[in-house]
Design a protein around this motif. Structure first.
Motif, PDB file in Angstrom:
ATOM      1  N   GLN A   1      23.893   1.001  92.025  1.00  0.00           N
ATOM      2  CA  GLN A   1      23.640   0.619  93.218  1.00  0.00           C
ATOM      3  C   GLN A   1      22.706   1.938  94.076  1.00  0.00           C
ATOM      4  O   GLN A   1      23.422   3.050  94.019  1.00  0.00           O
ATOM      5  CB  GLN A   1      24.819   0.676  94.201  1.00  0.00           C
ATOM      6  CG  GLN A   1      25.592  -0.612  93.866  1.00  0.00           C
ATOM      7  CD  GLN A   1      25.018  -1.789  94.498  1.00  0.00           C
ATOM      8  OE1 GLN A   1      24.032  -2.534  93.942  1.00  0.00           O
ATOM      9  NE2 GLN A   1      25.159  -2.292  95.884  1.00  0.00           N
ATOM     10  N   GLY A   2      21.544   1.694  94.054  1.00  0.00           N
ATOM     11  CA  GLY A   2      20.529   2.925  94.791  1.00  0.00           C
ATOM     12  C   GLY A   2      20.376   3.776  93.695  1.00  0.00           C
ATOM     13  O   GLY A   2      20.116   3.327  92.451  1.00  0.00           O
ATOM     14  N   PRO A   3      19.609   4.953  94.139  1.00  0.00           N
ATOM     15  CA  PRO A   3      18.926   5.702  93.068  1.00  0.00           C
ATOM     16  C   PRO A   3      19.854   6.129  92.039  1.00  0.00           C
ATOM     17  O   PRO A   3      21.199   6.496  92.413  1.00  0.00           O
ATOM     18  CB  PRO A   3      18.521   6.954  93.985  1.00  0.00           C
ATOM     19  CG  PRO A   3      18.863   6.630  95.455  1.00  0.00           C
ATOM     20  CD  PRO A   3      19.570   5.558  95.255  1.00  0.00           C
ATOM     21  N   LEU A   4      19.307   6.557  90.857  1.00  0.00           N
ATOM     22  CA  LEU A   4      19.903   7.405  89.619  1.00  0.00           C
ATOM     23  C   LEU A   4      19.630   8.916  89.949  1.00  0.00           C
ATOM     24  O   LEU A   4      18.223   9.041  89.603  1.00  0.00           O
ATOM     25  CB  LEU A   4      19.930   6.620  88.451  1.00  0.00           C
ATOM     26  CG  LEU A   4      20.133   7.165  87.178  1.00  0.00           C
ATOM     27  CD1 LEU A   4      21.617   7.002  87.266  1.00  0.00           C
ATOM     28  CD2 LEU A   4      19.574   6.697  85.850  1.00  0.00           C
ATOM     29  N   ASP A   5      20.371   9.742  90.107  1.00  0.00           N
ATOM     30  CA  ASP A   5      20.128  11.305  90.176  1.00  0.00           C
ATOM     31  C   ASP A   5      20.219  11.709  88.810  1.00  0.00           C
ATOM     32  O   ASP A   5      21.399  11.745  88.109  1.00  0.00           O
ATOM     33  CB  ASP A   5      21.311  11.650  90.856  1.00  0.00           C
ATOM     34  CG  ASP A   5      20.932  13.203  91.172  1.00  0.00           C
ATOM     35  OD1 ASP A   5      19.795  13.788  90.736  1.00  0.00           O
ATOM     36  OD2 ASP A   5      21.433  13.952  91.941  1.00  0.00           O
ATOM     37  N   ALA A   6      18.959  12.091  88.269  1.00  0.00           N
ATOM     38  CA  ALA A   6      18.867  12.483  86.863  1.00  0.00           C
ATOM     39  C   ALA A   6      18.752  13.919  86.559  1.00  0.00           C
ATOM     40  O   ALA A   6      18.406  14.638  85.672  1.00  0.00           O
ATOM     41  CB  ALA A   6      17.495  11.737  86.024  1.00  0.00           C
ATOM     42  N   GLU A   7      18.780  14.509  87.881  1.00  0.00           N
ATOM     43  CA  GLU A   7      19.003  16.113  88.078  1.00  0.00           C
ATOM     44  C   GLU A   7      20.251  16.936  88.190  1.00  0.00           C
ATOM     45  O   GLU A   7      20.496  17.963  88.537  1.00  0.00           O
ATOM     46  CB  GLU A   7      18.031  16.510  89.280  1.00  0.00           C
ATOM     47  CG  GLU A   7      16.632  16.002  89.367  1.00  0.00           C
ATOM     48  CD  GLU A   7      15.777  16.276  88.172  1.00  0.00           C
ATOM     49  OE1 GLU A   7      15.923  17.465  87.787  1.00  0.00           O
ATOM     50  OE2 GLU A   7      14.951  15.402  87.514  1.00  0.00           O
TER      51      GLU A   7
END
Length: 253
Positions: free
Chosen positions: A151-157
């Motif tokens: 749901q929403g952005p995937l934080d890859a950081e």
């Protein structure tokens, strides 16, 4: 003739670990998803046709966004005594049913990462879109196929939580108490399992009266007496002491 030495190590599918945030937002308490038999992280682009007359019938697409999900098969498990479901499995099943009354009711945090500390982690909000027991004959194991839909952005950081074993405090419940102390405080975080000794958990300059390590992400401590004001709750293991962050602030009143 000399052979060329191998200078790489092939990575294994089982290197990936999944953690589920079982705390109510904004608190955070990640717990490991156990019994994973298969895991397929999917991050794909969402496209729409962008074909025009001048393309002479050749397909053309435009990227309009992306979606991500985890397709997981778990060995449905109980505790060692066989008296209750694995708590993370039970949490996911409860969230699946909650989402039937609105996705927001079933949302939770999820992250996955290389358990050997290689590379970064990925983290985001999600819900359980599918909970499907696989069935089988009378001698089959009880496996469940799950789709954890982003749901929403995937934080890859996100930093891989096992890349650095220094303990970290991510939340307190409650985040304050009386100056007389004596109340129980849940300390949530990462890499807490190695906490030992009288100075393992401190409220400012004072040692906790006592504490119990529940898991790698949870300690229950008895607050010592203190003066009115805010102090840092710190955790120390052989790998270091947790850094000072806003989440570890405890207020005496």
């Amino acid at each position: 003739m000399a052979t060329t030495p191998t200078d790489r190590r092939t990575m294994l599918a089982r290197r990936l670990r999944v953690d589920i945030d079982t705390a109510a937002f904004p608190a955070s308490q990640y717990q490991r998803l156990m019994g994973v038999q298969e895991l397929k992280p999917i991050d794909e682009l969402r496209t729409e046709s962008d074909e025009a007359y001048e393309d002479d019938g050749a397909a053309r697409e435009s990227v309009t966004g992306y979606n991500w999900r985890l397709e997981v098969k778990i060995l449905h498990s109980t505790n060692a005594a066989g008296t209750a479901l694995d708590p993370v499995h039970a949490f996911l099943q409860t969230k699946y049913h909650a989402a039937k009354n609105g996705v927001a009711n079933g949302e939770f945090g999820v992250r996955w990462y290389d358990r050997n500390g290689v590379g970064d982690a990925k983290e985001g909000r999600a819900y359980v879109k599918q909970w499907s027991p696989d069935g089988g004959n009378g001698g089959a194991q009880d496996t469940v196929s799950i789709v954890i839909q982003g749901q929403g952005p995937l934080d890859a950081e996100v930093t891989n939580p096992v890349a650095d074993l220094t303990p970290a405090v991510t939340g307190l419940a409650p985040a304050g108490g009386p100056t007389a102390g004596g109340n129980l405080v849940n300390v949530y975080g990462t890499h807490l399992a190695g906490t030992t000794g009288a100075t393992g958990v401190k409220f400012g300059a004072n040692n906790a009266e006592n504490y119990m390590v529940v898991s790698d992400s949870h300690i229950v401590a008895t607050a010592p007496a203190g003066v009115a004001g805010t102090v840092q709750v710190s955790v120390t293991t052989p790998d270091g002491t947790s850094p000072n962050v806003n989440a570890d602030n405890y207020t005496y009143a």
